[in-house]
Design an enzyme around this catalytic site. Structure first.
Site, PDB file in Angstrom:
ATOM      1  N   ASP A 114       0.791  -1.228   0.000  1.00 42.88           N
ATOM      2  CA  ASP A 114       0.000   0.000   0.000  1.00 42.88           C
ATOM      3  C   ASP A 114       0.820   1.272   0.000  1.00 42.88           C
ATOM      4  O   ASP A 114       0.332   2.332  -0.370  1.00 42.88           O
ATOM      5  CB  ASP A 114      -0.800   0.027   1.315  1.00 42.88           C
ATOM      6  CG  ASP A 114      -2.226  -0.354   1.098  1.00 42.88           C
ATOM      7  OD1 ASP A 114      -2.666  -0.344  -0.050  1.00 42.88           O
ATOM      8  OD2 ASP A 114      -2.891  -0.658   2.103  1.00 42.88           O
TER       9      ASP A 114
HETATM   10  C1  GLC Z   1      -1.855  -3.433   5.488  1.00 42.68           C
HETATM   11  C2  GLC Z   1      -3.074  -3.378   4.587  1.00 42.68           C
HETATM   12  C3  GLC Z   1      -2.922  -4.353   3.437  1.00 42.68           C
HETATM   13  C4  GLC Z   1      -1.613  -4.131   2.734  1.00 42.68           C
HETATM   14  C5  GLC Z   1      -0.451  -4.210   3.704  1.00 42.68           C
HETATM   15  C6  GLC Z   1       0.882  -3.919   3.066  1.00 42.68           C
HETATM   16  O1  GLC Z   1      -1.817  -4.653   6.139  1.00 42.68           O
HETATM   17  O2  GLC Z   1      -4.241  -3.699   5.308  1.00 42.68           O
HETATM   18  O3  GLC Z   1      -3.994  -4.208   2.553  1.00 42.68           O
HETATM   19  O4  GLC Z   1      -1.485  -5.100   1.730  1.00 42.68           O
HETATM   20  O5  GLC Z   1      -0.663  -3.274   4.744  1.00 42.68           O
HETATM   21  O6  GLC Z   1       1.040  -2.596   2.687  1.00 42.68           O
END
Ligand code: GLC
Length: 806
Positions: free
Chosen positions: A494
């Site tokens: 993300d």
């Molecule tokens: C958090 C988010 C998830 C994402 C992860 C890595 O756990 O909920 O959707 O893939 O971060 O960034």
């Protein structure tokens, strides 16, 4: 220093010291009604949605010693007044002779002894029910008779949990309480914001006459709130004020005189915290659960639910920690993530528009299919409703309103408004569901796409299979300069947010894996055209990945909008990313030599004794061109931290290339059960996987945070059961293809699959990691390693001999 121990026979972790390094919690109920119970009895409860219908005011950022949402006060009559204390330790912090918090499956039981009073409180939500029950038993363990009062108390929040924090006039102006007392003295103390008074009321009630109550926090604490939760002044008076608050900070406190208890005698009280349309509507069930036998019975039903849930897959391996995890704790965590997505924990606060994450829940589904395929299917259906007609999906949605949004991408002007991975995950979930259940009819169910007309009616609908095809076509047609999928706002990671035009190698590999699933499905459905088309898509993408993304010793992770690589040895920071390697193997894109080389690079560059780092080296300062990842210091979270979710993917990749020893080493080093031994460093609950552990670039290497709601749960369960122990559902039957440590002699698994029980015994006489020499089913040797579907409700013996394939 340890804070507790595993009691696997009772399927509990028992906390024996309430001063755990951080708050440790358990979950009760489901998202329909339920929430968090912390290890000192505090509770964050909501119904249907934590953002728009929250009940108790639990502020996780408050120090652990503070009152949080609810507690129980007991007071002992003394010659010159009262001794007031909480049997939950918090918030009164009295010295105790015994403190145990039993973290059970769907319940928490707190057992304590203060001032020679033993209290045992079982806290749970009955299956499918909308109330938290606290079954309180108090025993006098002194040699003197004691006169005792019990005062359970709840502090309410406005149901709109964010408004509670950002509108300090509207909230108190509207909050109201009203008491209903019957002839026998039982009281239901209700609470609601004025606008909900005829539709949605909270209540606290008990099964014992109430001598007085309080609904206003200021009065309860006393002295204009210079009385404290540790020492509420009103509890030094004989009675509370019986005030029905028409505004202000609403609480519910019920004072019960339990009378004099003789030495050795036990007395009890049952409380209920719930929500309903009205008191009249709630009354029948309230009365039902005022009955101690009924409560006992309901607790048995909860235990029976977990018996059934867990019995669907039980393992017996040479590794005790793996057994404990796979038989109890990991399935419980999967159940929790399935219910709560990333929506409500001590770390993900469930405020505002966060909602159910599309990618998160798609992955969570895969962790519960063995035990609750129907619920998995329902969640898949809900998710598909926020898929757009172009095949991409909304990023998250509110489960009460089904209003969806584009996640953090909304906050960055001009950024792409989709994530390149979201819509692909659901293909993995759907095919996993089909393989587990054989329920192909699901593919024909018609589900609307997200776009609506002015009357909020969906503009278009399609079958589940149509949804799947569109997801594939979205990625197929949204590629960048190298022909690789465009990153969108982000992919699974993300926090790497690059300029529009950037490409994602992760999305390419996830696409590859999704295509493999689609090809297999199309073959099973007898659709040669789809097989041919998707095989072409797959081949083309595989070729592009290997042509552009191989960096010499590993695969790069992204191409920036200007075509420069990220996750390459040519970078100064962020040279190698774990996901770039694991997923190139999982997708089958990496040919054997590259797969081995890339996974060795992971071992060399990213592995630590506390888990595999997401990437290395960490970025040293904020770089708006890279986005959120550079807001973290090196070693934290996505900036070179051990982001645990990625570890099972490496484990799976190692099993694919046949390295069972290394797969198991990776599996064991992150097993939370083993963290009980290093808890001062780890700090979080040792009975669940955390989301993140600080990496070795950080001075607090090994420190875990964000426990419970992590995709690690589902993937570690899949890695353990389907890849290491190697029992994988296929369309044709249950495939047996273990990849274990060579030193293991044998292991056993009992697994239910499509209405039959498979009792599987695997022997490893040649001490190989992988390879199945023979499989006998009910005494007869079969060809290959796929045990067929029986569906006869019976038990079948499966004997597997590992070794070099004949
Ligand atoms: C958090 C988010 C998830 C994402 C992860 C890595 O756990 O909920 O959707 O893939 O971060 O960034």
């Amino acid at each position: 220093m340890k804070y507790g121990y595993f009691d696997d026979d009772n399927r509990e972790y028992v906390i024996t010291n309430p001063k755990t390094p951080v708050k440790w919690i358990n979950y009760v109920g489901t998202l329909a009604f339920g929430g968090i119970i912390d290890h000192t009895g505090g509770a964050l409860i909501c119904k249907g949605d934590p953002a728009l219908n929250r009940i108790t005011k639990y502020i996780p950022q408050l120090p652990s010693s503070e009152f949080k949402g609810t507690t129980l006060y007991l007071r002992l009559k003394q010659r010159d007044g009262y001794r007031v204390f909480s049997p939950y330790f918090v918030p009164t912090l009295d010295p105790y002779d015994l403190y145990e918090c039993h973290v059970g499956l769907g319940y928490t039981r707190i057992v304590s002894e203060f001032y020679e009073m033993r209290t045992e409180v079982t806290i749970f939500v009955p299956l499918g029910e909308g109330r938290v029950i606290r079954d309180i038993r108090i025993t006098n363990v002194s040699d003197q008779p004691v006169e005792i009062d019990a005062i359970p108390i709840v502090e309410y929040t406005h149901p709109d949990a964010l408004k509670q924090f950002n509108n300090a006039d509207w909230v108190p102006q509207t909050m109201q309480s009203k008491a209903y007392r019957d002839e026998s003295g039982l009281v239901i103390l209700t609470q609601y914001p004025f606008m909900n008074k005829d539709t949605q009321i909270n209540y606290l009630t008990s099964n014992h006459p109430v001598s007085s109550f309080e609904s206003d926090r200021r009065r309860f604490l006393g002295n204009n709130e210079y009385g404290t939760w540790a020492n509420p002044l009103s509890l030094h008076e004989k009675e509370l004020s019986n005030y029905e608050a028409l505004r202000g900070d609403n609480i519910a406190a019920l004072l019960h005189h339990l009378g004099t208890i003789q030495p050795g005698e036990t007395t009890g009280l049952i409380t209920q915290l719930g929500q309903d349309e009205s008191v009249e509507k709630a009354l029948p069930l309230i009365n039902r659960y005022r009955d101690a036998e009924q409560v006992e019975q309901t607790l048995k039903e909860l235990a029976a639910f977990w018996d059934t849930h867990l019995s669907r897959l039980q393992v017996e391996t040479p590794d005790a920690n793996m057994n404990s995890l796979l038989n109890i704790h990991n399935p419980r965590q999967c159940h929790t993530t399935k219910n709560w997505s990333r929506y409500l924990s001590l770390y993900q606060l469930g405020l505002g528009a966060r909602g159910i994450g599309f990618r998160d829940s798609s992955q969570d589904v895969m962790g519960i299919l063995v035990s609750m395929p129907k619920e998995g299917k329902e969640l898949i259906k809900q998710l598909l409703q926020v898929q757009k007609s172009d095949g991409s999906t909304m990023h998250q949605f509110n489960p009460l309103t089904m209003v969806a949004n584009e996640g953090d991408s909304r906050e960055v002007e001009g950024a792409p408004k989709y994530y390149s991975d979201d819509h692909l995950w659901i293909l993995l979930a759907i095919t996993a569901y089909l393989k587990e259940t054989g329920g192909l009819a699901f593919l024909d169910e018609v589900i609307p796409y997200y776009e609506k007309d002015k009357e909020e009616h969906p503009l278009e609908s399609g079958t589940v299979l149509d949804h799947m095809h569109r997801a594939i076509e979205f990625t197929q047609s949204n590629v960048g300069a190298h022909g690789l999928p465009l990153l969108g706002f982000a992919d699974w990671n993300d926090t790497v947010n690059l300029q529009a035009g950037a490409e994602s190698l992760f999305a390419a590999s996830l696409y590859g894996k999704a295509l493999l699933e689609m090809i297999e499905l199309a073959r099973h459905l007898g659709d040669p055209e789809a097989v041919a088309q998707y095989t072409t898509y797959y081949g083309t993408m595989k070729q592009r990945v290997n042509k552009h993304a191989w960096d010499g010793e590993w695969y790069v992770r992204y191409f920036d909008a200007d075509g420069s690589p990220i996750g390459s040895r040519s970078n100064e920071k962020g040279q190698i990313y774990a996901n770039g390697q694991s997923w190139s193997v999982i997708s089958g894109f990496a040919p054997p030599d590259k797969a081995r080389t890339a996974l060795d690079a992971v071992h060399r560059r990213l592995n630590t004794c506390n888990g595999i780092k997401l990437s290395t080296p960490g970025y040293e300062g904020f770089d708006p061109a890279k986005g959120g990842t550079t807001t973290y210091p090196p070693g934290a979270k996505e900036n070179g931290g051990i982001f645990l979710h990625t570890n099972p993917w490496v484990i799976i990749a190692e099993t694919i290339v046949g390295n069972g020893d290394r797969a198991f080493e990776y599996y064991s080093q992150i097993n939370p059960v083993a963290k009980n031994e290093v808890i001062e460093q780890f700090e979080c609950e040792p009975y669940v996987y955390p989301q993140n552990i600080l990496g070795d670039e950080h001075p607090q290497f090994g420190l875990a945070r964000n426990s419970w709601l992590s995709g690690t749960a589902s993937w570690a369960y899949q890695a353990g059961t389907q890849y290491i122990l190697g029992l994988t559902p296929t369309y044709e039957g249950l495939q047996v293809n273990p990849c274990i440590p060579a030193k293991w002699d044998s292991f056993k698994v009992t697994r239910q699959f499509r209405n039959a029980v498979y009792q599987i015994e695997v022997e490893n006489p040649d001490h190989v990691c992988k390879g199945v020499k023979s499989v006998k089913v009910d005494g007869k040797e079969i060809a290959g390693n796929v045990v067929s579907v029986f569906g006869d409700g019976r038990m079948h013996q499966v004997e597997v001999i590992m070794g070099e394939e004949a």
